[in-house]
Write a protein that holds these residues in place. Structure first.
Motif, short mmCIF file in Angstrom:
data_model
loop_
_atom_site.label_atom_id
_atom_site.label_comp_id
_atom_site.label_asym_id
_atom_site.label_seq_id
_atom_site.Cartn_x
_atom_site.Cartn_y
_atom_site.Cartn_z
N LEU A 177 -7.83 8.77 -4.35
CA LEU A 177 -7.27 8.05 -3.20
C LEU A 177 -8.16 6.85 -2.85
N GLN A 178 -9.48 7.09 -2.84
CA GLN A 178 -10.41 6.00 -2.52
C GLN A 178 -10.31 4.88 -3.56
N ASP A 179 -10.18 5.27 -4.82
CA ASP A 179 -10.07 4.28 -5.89
C ASP A 179 -8.81 3.43 -5.71
N ALA A 180 -7.69 4.09 -5.37
CA ALA A 180 -6.43 3.36 -5.17
C ALA A 180 -6.58 2.40 -3.98
N GLN A 223 -2.77 -7.13 13.62
CA GLN A 223 -1.93 -6.02 14.08
C GLN A 223 -1.95 -4.88 13.06
N PHE A 224 -1.88 -5.26 11.79
CA PHE A 224 -1.92 -4.28 10.69
C PHE A 224 -3.27 -3.55 10.67
N LEU A 225 -4.36 -4.33 10.76
CA LEU A 225 -5.69 -3.72 10.71
C LEU A 225 -5.89 -2.77 11.89
N ARG A 226 -5.43 -3.17 13.08
CA ARG A 226 -5.59 -2.32 14.26
C ARG A 226 -4.89 -0.99 14.08
N LEU A 230 -10.36 5.69 8.45
CA LEU A 230 -11.59 6.27 9.00
C LEU A 230 -11.40 7.73 9.42
N GLU A 231 -10.22 8.01 9.97
CA GLU A 231 -9.91 9.36 10.45
C GLU A 231 -10.05 10.40 9.34
N TYR A 232 -9.74 10.00 8.10
CA TYR A 232 -9.82 10.93 6.98
C TYR A 232 -11.13 10.81 6.21
N GLY A 233 -12.10 10.10 6.80
CA GLY A 233 -13.42 10.03 6.18
C GLY A 233 -13.45 9.21 4.90
N LEU A 244 -3.72 14.36 -0.27
CA LEU A 244 -4.81 13.91 -1.16
C LEU A 244 -6.13 13.81 -0.40
N ALA A 245 -6.07 13.29 0.83
CA ALA A 245 -7.30 13.07 1.60
C ALA A 245 -7.95 14.40 1.98
N GLU A 246 -7.13 15.44 2.13
CA GLU A 246 -7.68 16.76 2.48
C GLU A 246 -7.80 17.64 1.24
N GLY A 247 -7.66 17.02 0.06
CA GLY A 247 -7.66 17.79 -1.18
C GLY A 247 -9.04 17.94 -1.80
N THR A 248 -9.04 18.12 -3.12
CA THR A 248 -10.28 18.33 -3.87
C THR A 248 -11.07 17.01 -3.92
#
Lengths: 127, 321
Positions: B198-201, B242-245, B252-255, B187-191
Motif C-alpha cells: 500500500l505504501q509503495d502504491a 481541499q483535497f489535502l485537508r 496518517l490515521e493508518y500510520g 490492506l492498511a490493517e493487514g500483514t
C-alpha cells in the motif's frame, strides 16, 4: 433538460414577434428518459440515451439509469418530439400580482394551524 | 491546448459575439443564473465548456481501463463484483457526459474519433500503470477523491446540463470512495507485506495526485475568465488544498507515510505547504506522453474496432425501424 440541442428551432409561425415555445432540436436518435421511483411519484426526466428505436432506448435507459436507486417504470420519448417554453419566455412564470392568497400559509390563523397540529401529524417522512 | 480539441475554434482569433447579447449573458451569469442547452452563449464560453466536458467524458472512459485490468485478479468475489460495478459506473458517466458535450455542438462520433485517434486529452492520472491490487485502493480512494473535489465544486457551474449530470456522478463517486476505503482499510490493517504494498502504491501515485488539479494558479491560463463565467468554480490551488485537508489525515490515521517529506500544515494559513512537483511531467503526460498513454489508447482503439459490428448493427436496426 439535458435533451436540448444546440440551435433553436422555432415551432409554428417564425414571424411571430415573441417566440415563447419551441421544439427541442436534438439528433434523431436521442431519447429522453423519464423515471418513476415509486408508484406514488410522477415520472421525472433523468437524462437521455442514444438508440435506434424505443425498445432499445428502454434497454439502454435501464442499464444507465436504474443501477442503484428504485425504479418501477421507465418512459422514453424521442427528445425532438418535446416542445418547451423558451428561456426568453421565462418571465411568464413570474407572478403578475401578489399571489399569497393562493397559499394557506399567508393567513395568520392558517399558519398557526399549519405549523402546529396539522404539520406535526403529517410530516413527509411519515407518509 | 486548444489545437488538440479539433476545429471548433482557431487558436488565436477572438470570435465575434454580439456585444449586446454578450453583456446580457455576463449579467445573467454574474447574477448566478445558469445557461441551458440551446440558449445563446459566447463562442468562447461554448468552446471552453465543450473542452472541459469532453475531457471529463474522455477521462471517465479511459479511467475504466486501468481498473478493469484488476477485475479478473480481484482477491475475492465480493471485491470483483464491487469493482465491476464501479467500472460500469465510470462508463455510464462517460455516456452522460458525451451527451452533455454533444449539446455544445460536437457529435458523439466526432468526440470518440478525437479520443481513439489520440487528438483529445484525458486526465493525467489515467496515463499511469495500476501495478498491484493496492493501486486499486489508491485509485478508488484518492483518484476518485480528487475527482470529487473538482466535480463537487462544478455542481454549481453555469452550464445547467453539466451541473445536473454532475449531481448524479458525484452521488456514484461517493460509493466508489466507500468501496475503496474498505480495500484501503483491509490492506492498511493487514500483514507487513500488505502495508508495504500500500505504501509503495501511495508513493508512486503521490505526484500524479498533486498534479491532478492542474498547474499552480499563477501559471494557469485564462483562469479568471473561466471563474467569472463559472465554467471553473474554484481555482486549482483551492481544490488541491481541499483535497489535502480531506485525504492527508486518512494516510496518517493508518500510520502510513505521506510520500512528501516537505509536506507541512501551516496553522496560521489553514493550508498545506508541499514540495513543488515537476510540472513539466504534467505537461508531458497531458500531451499523451505518459508511461501508459500509448498502451491505453491502443487498447481503446482495439475495442473500438472490435465493437464496430455492434454500431453497424444498431445503425441498420435504426434504418429498418
Amino acid at each position: 433538460m439535458t435533451g436540448i440541442g444546440r440551435a433553436e428551432t422555432v415551432a409554428g409561425d417564425a414571424a411571430r414577434a415573441v417566440t415563447w415555445e419551441r421544439r427541442l432540436n436534438t439528433p434523431h436518435d436521442v431519447w429522453a428518459v423519464f423515471l418513476q421511483s415509486h408508484k406514488r411519484d410522477p415520472h421525472v426526466h433523468v437524462g437521455d440515451v442514444h438508440a435506434p428505436d424505443a425498445e432499445m432506448a428502454l434497454v439502454v435507459a435501464k442499464e444507465n439509469y436504474t443501477r442503484r436507486d428504485p425504479c418501477v417504470n421507465l418512459w422514453v420519448v424521442r427528445a425532438e418530439e418535446i416542445h418547451a417554453t423558451t428561456a426568453a419566455a421565462a418571465e411568464m412564470f413570474e407572478p403578475g400580482i401578489d399571489k399569497s392568497y393562493r397559499f394557506g400559509g399567508s393567513y395568520r390563523k392558517q399558519k398557526q394551524v399549519y405549523q402546529s397540529a396539522w404539520r406535526l401529524s403529517h410530516r413527509d417522512e411519515d407518509q | 491546448m486548444s489545437h488538440n480539441m479539433g476545429p471548433t475554434m482557431p487558436g488565436h482569433e477572438q470570435p465575434q459575439d454580439d456585444p449586446e447579447l454578450l453583456e446580457r449573458f455576463n449579467e445573467r451569469i454574474a447574477a448566478g443564473d445558469q445557461i441551458e442547452a440551446g440558449e445563446w452563449m459566447p463562442e468562447e464560453y461554448r468552446f471552453e465548456a465543450l473542452r472541459l466536458i469532453q475531457m471529463h467524458a474522455n477521462s471517465e472512459i479511459m479511467g475504466a481501463l486501468p481498473e478493469r485490468e484488476w477485475i479478473p485478479r480481484a482477491p475475492t468475489l465480493a471485491r470483483k463484483m464491487a469493482l465491476t460495478a464501479k467500472v460500469q459506473d465510470e462508463v455510464g458517466h462517460a455516456m452522460l457526459l458525451y451527451r452533455v458535450a454533444e449539446t455544445l455542438g460536437r457529435s458523439r462520433e466526432e468526440m470518440f474519433a478525437d479520443l481513439v485517434e489520440g487528438r483529445a486529452r484525458f486526465h493525467n492520472v489515467f496515463h499511469y500503470p495500476a501495478e498491484t491490487w493496492a493501486d486499486v485502493a489508491i485509485i478508488q480512494v484518492f483518484v476518485d477523491g480528487a475527482a470529487m473535489q473538482t466535480q463537487g465544486a462544478l455542481r454549481s457551474c453555469s452550464y445547467a446540463p453539466y451541473a445536473r449530470v454532475l449531481k448524479r456522478i458525484c452521488y456514484e463517486e461517493d460509493f466508489h470512495i466507500q468501496l475503496g476505503l474498505d480495500v484501503w482499510r483491509a490492506l492498511a490493517e493487514g500483514t507487513p507485506r500488505q502495508r508495504a504494498m500500500l505504501q509503495d502504491a501511495l508513493n508512486r501515485w503521490w505526484t500524479p495526485l498533486i498534479h491532478f488539479f492542474g498547474m499552480p494558479d499563477r501559471v494557469s491560463p485564462h483562469s479568471e475568465k473561466m471563474l467569472a463565467w463559472r465554467i471553473k468554480v474554484k481555482s486549482n490551488e483551492e481544490l488541491r488544498q481541499q483535497f489535502l485537508r480531506r485525504f492527508v489525515p486518512i494516510i496518517l490515521e493508518y500510520g502510513l507515510e505521506v510520500p512528501d517529506p516537505g509536506l507541512v500544515w501551516v496553522e496560521a494559513d489553514q493550508r498545506y505547504v508541499y514540495t513543488e512537483p515537476d510540472w513539466e511531467e504534467l505537461k508531458r503526460v497531458g500531451r499523451n506522453n505518459g508511461p501508459k498513454s500509448a498502451e491505453r489508447l491502443s487498447l481503446r482503439q482495439a475495442f473500438y474496432r472490435q465493437h464496430a459490428w455492434v454500431r453497424d448493427a444498431i445503425a441498420q436496426w435504426g434504418a429498418a425501424a
